[in-house]
Design an enzyme around this catalytic site. Structure first.
Site, PDB file in Angstrom:
ATOM      1  N   ARG A  80       3.092   5.016  17.365  1.00 60.71           N
ATOM      2  CA  ARG A  80       2.660   6.249  16.685  1.00 60.71           C
ATOM      3  C   ARG A  80       3.133   7.614  16.789  1.00 60.71           C
ATOM      4  O   ARG A  80       3.730   8.750  15.474  1.00 60.71           O
ATOM      5  CB  ARG A  80       0.817   6.154  16.348  1.00 60.71           C
ATOM      6  CG  ARG A  80       0.310   5.564  15.275  1.00 60.71           C
ATOM      7  CD  ARG A  80       1.246   4.623  14.458  1.00 60.71           C
ATOM      8  NE  ARG A  80       0.623   3.272  13.833  1.00 60.71           N
ATOM      9  CZ  ARG A  80       0.596   2.089  13.737  1.00 60.71           C
ATOM     10  NH1 ARG A  80       1.648   1.686  14.022  1.00 60.71           N
ATOM     11  NH2 ARG A  80       0.050   1.131  12.838  1.00 60.71           N
ATOM     12  N   ASP A 123       0.986  -1.087  -0.171  1.00 57.76           N
ATOM     13  CA  ASP A 123       0.106  -0.386   0.247  1.00 57.76           C
ATOM     14  C   ASP A 123       0.915   1.125   0.148  1.00 57.76           C
ATOM     15  O   ASP A 123       0.784   2.127  -0.442  1.00 57.76           O
ATOM     16  CB  ASP A 123      -1.118  -0.175   1.010  1.00 57.76           C
ATOM     17  CG  ASP A 123      -1.877  -1.406   1.538  1.00 57.76           C
ATOM     18  OD1 ASP A 123      -2.397  -1.558   0.346  1.00 57.76           O
ATOM     19  OD2 ASP A 123      -2.683  -1.453   2.225  1.00 57.76           O
ATOM     20  N   ASP A 181      -5.522   4.752  13.888  1.00 58.17           N
ATOM     21  CA  ASP A 181      -3.659   4.986  13.970  1.00 58.17           C
ATOM     22  C   ASP A 181      -3.752   6.526  13.312  1.00 58.17           C
ATOM     23  O   ASP A 181      -2.787   7.038  13.161  1.00 58.17           O
ATOM     24  CB  ASP A 181      -3.154   3.972  12.681  1.00 58.17           C
ATOM     25  CG  ASP A 181      -3.757   2.200  13.812  1.00 58.17           C
ATOM     26  OD1 ASP A 181      -2.530   3.230  15.275  1.00 58.17           O
ATOM     27  OD2 ASP A 181      -2.778   1.450  13.795  1.00 58.17           O
ATOM     28  N   SER A 192      -4.874  -7.861   8.681  1.00 60.11           N
ATOM     29  CA  SER A 192      -4.274  -6.350   9.040  1.00 60.11           C
ATOM     30  C   SER A 192      -3.127  -6.341  10.129  1.00 60.11           C
ATOM     31  O   SER A 192      -3.534  -6.745  11.106  1.00 60.11           O
ATOM     32  CB  SER A 192      -4.834  -5.178   9.174  1.00 60.11           C
ATOM     33  OG  SER A 192      -4.207  -3.967   9.632  1.00 60.11           O
TER      34      SER A 192
END
Ligand code: ARG
Length: 401
Positions: free
Chosen positions: A95, A14, A124, A175
Site C-alpha cells: 500500500r 470493482d 488496506d 478476496s
C-alpha cells in the site's frame, strides 16, 4: 475546469466500475493509476486500455517492481517482518508504494482527491488513507465501495448496462491480493475457521504433500540484502522471483492463520509467500551467527514492533522511520552465505559461512583446541544467581514466620 480524482486501479471489476461510478456521483474526471508490484496477470498496457475504455480521462501506469523489492521487501526482510509471528506483511507493504504513485499522479494531473476500492472493514483503507494524509495532506480521500454504496451486485449491473470492456461472469468467492512478496486470500468458504482451504485456493505454491526431489539453494547476503543465488548475482527482485518459483514448487510458505485486523476484527487469512518465507528464514539464520546476543534479542522485539506499525498503516510514521534506523544499523555485519534445503513445505538451513561471523570454533568446541576457560564458569554462576538466591531466602523466611 472539472475537479480531478486519481483512482487506485487494479483492472478488476470493482475499480473498473468505480471509474464511471465516481464520475457520476461527483461530476469529477477520473484518472486511473495502476502500479505493478509483481502481481502478475495482465500487462500494464492492457490495464491502461481498459481504464480508458471504462471512461478514465487519463491512465497512469508504473512498473514499480524493483522499487517495491528494494525499498519495501528488503526492509521487511531486514526486520524479519512477520506480523503476529506469521504474516510477512504482503499487502501491508504494497500500500505505501501504491500511495507514493497515487500522490505523484495526483500532482502530475492536478487532482484534489484520491480514491481506492477498499471496503470499510479492512486494513488496506487505513494504509491508503493514512499514507495519503502523510504524503499529500491537502488531498481528500474517497472509497466508492465504502462511501458511495458501490456493492458487487451494483457493479455487475453497471458494467453490463454501460457495456464496459470487462468480464463480469466469473464470480470469484475470495478476496485476493498478491504481489511479488506473496499472496493473500480471504473471505468466502474460509470464513468458517474450521474449514480447511481447498486446493484451488493456492497459486504461488504446489502442494507440499507430493514434493519433487529436494532442492538445495545457497543464498548470499550483503549487509542484510540478498545479492545472489547459488553464486549467481541477482537483484533483490530477481532473488524473490526465483525463490518464489523454487520454494513454491516445494510448497514452502503456506500460512493459514486468524489474525487481528487494526479495525478490531479477527480474520481468517490464507497466505502464500514462498520466496519471502525462505528469505526470512535464511536471513534470520545469518543474523544468528553475525549479530551479538543482546543486540539480537533486542532486534527481535524491534522487528515485532516494526511489523505492527507497518501492519497498522504507519509506514510513513516517525517511529517506523526511527526503527528503520536501528534495523539498518544492525545489518552492518549480516553478510555471508546460507545454504538451505527446500523440500516438502519446509525451508531448512543446513549451512552458514560468513567473514563477519561471531561463531568462534575454539570457544564452542568440546574437542581439543578448546580455549574456553571452564574454571571461570563457577564464579560466574554464583554471581548470576545471587539476586534470585537472596530473594528466595527472604521468601522462605517470611513463609516460616
Ligand atoms: N489481512 C491482510 C492484511 O491486512 C491481507 C489483506 C489482503 N487484502 C485484500 N484486499 N484481500 O494485510
Amino acid at each position: 475546469m472539472k475537479d480531478r480524482i486519481v483512482l487506485a486501479y487494479s483492472g478488476g471489476l470493482d475499480t473498473s466500475v468505480a471509474i464511471g461510478w465516481i464520475a457520476d456521483a461527483t461530476g469529477a474526471e477520473v484518472i486511473a493509476v495502476a502500479v505493478d508490484v509483481g502481481q502478475g496477470g495482465e500487462s500494464l498496457e492492457t490495464v491502461r486500455q481498459r481504464a480508458l475504455g471504462c471512461g478514465a480521462v487519463e491512465a497512469y501506469v508504473a512498473d514499480a517492481r524493483d522499487e517495491f523489492a528494494n525499498e519495501y521487501c528488503v526492509p521487511t526482510l531486514k526486520a524479519n517482518g512477520l506480523y503476529q509471528g506469521h504474516y510477512p506483511l504482503v499487502s501491508a507493504i504494497s500500500r505505501p508504494v501504491i500511495v507514493k504513485h497515487l500522490v505523484k499522479a495526483a500532482r502530475e494531473f492536478g487532482a484534489t482527491t484520491v480514491a481506492h476500492g477498499c471496503t470499510g472493514k479492512g486494513n488496506d483503507q487505513v494504509r491508503f488513507e493514512v499514507g495519503i494524509q502523510t504524503l499529500g495532506p491537502d488531498l481528500k480521500c474517497i472509497a466508492p465501495v465504502r462511501d458511495l454504496a458501490l456493492t458487487r451486485d451494483k457493479a455487475i449491473a453497471y458494467a453490463e448496462e454501460k457495456h464496459l470492456p470487462i468480464v463480469t461472469t466469473k464470480k470469484n468467492p475470495y478476496s485476493i491480493d498478491q504481489n511479488v512478496w506473496g499472496r493473500a486470500v480471504e473471505t468466502g468458504y474460509l470464513e468458517d475457521i474450521w474449514n480447511a482451504p481447498t486446493k484451488d485456493i493456492y497459486d504461488y505454491t504446489a502442494s507440499p504433500e507430493f514434493p519433487p526431489a529436494p532442492d538445495e539453494v545457497t543464498i548470499t547476503f550483503v549487509q542484510g540484502v540478498p545479492t545472489a543465488l547459488d553464486g549467481v548475482a541477482l537483484s533483490p527482485l530477481q532473488v524473490i522471483q526465483e525463490l518464489n518459483r523454487r520454494a513454491g514448487a516445494q510448497g514452502v510458505g503456506r500460512i493459514d492463520v486468524v489474525e487481528d485486523r487494526l479495525v478490531g476484527i479477527k480474520s481468517r487469512e490464507i497466505y502464500e509467500a514462498p520466496g519471502a518465507m525462505a528469505l526470512i528464514t535464511a536471513h534470520k539464520h545469518l543474523e544468528d551467527v553475525t549479530i551479538e546476543r543482546e543486540h539480537a534479542r533486542f532486534k527481535a522485539t524491534v522487528g515485532q514492533r516494526w511489523s505492527e506499525l507497518v501492519y497498522d498503516g504507519q509506514w510513513f510514521s516517525p517511529l517506523k522511520r526511527a526503527l528503520d534506523g536501528f534495523i539498518e544499523d544492525s545489518q552492518q555485519y549480516v553478510s555471508g552465505d546460507i545454504r538451505m534445503t527446500l523440500h516438502g513445505g519446509q525451508a531448512i538451513v543446513n549451512g552458514r559461512r560468513s567473514d563477519t561471523s561471531l561463531y568462534d570454533f575454539s570457544l564452542a568446541t568440546y574437542d581439543t583446541g578448546d580455549t574456553f576457560d571452564q574454571s571461570s564458569a563457577k564464579g560466574f554462576i554464583d554471581i548470576w544467581g545471587m539476586a534470585s538466591k537472596v530473594a528466595s531466602g527472604r521468601d522462605q523466611r517470611v513463609a516460616g514466620e
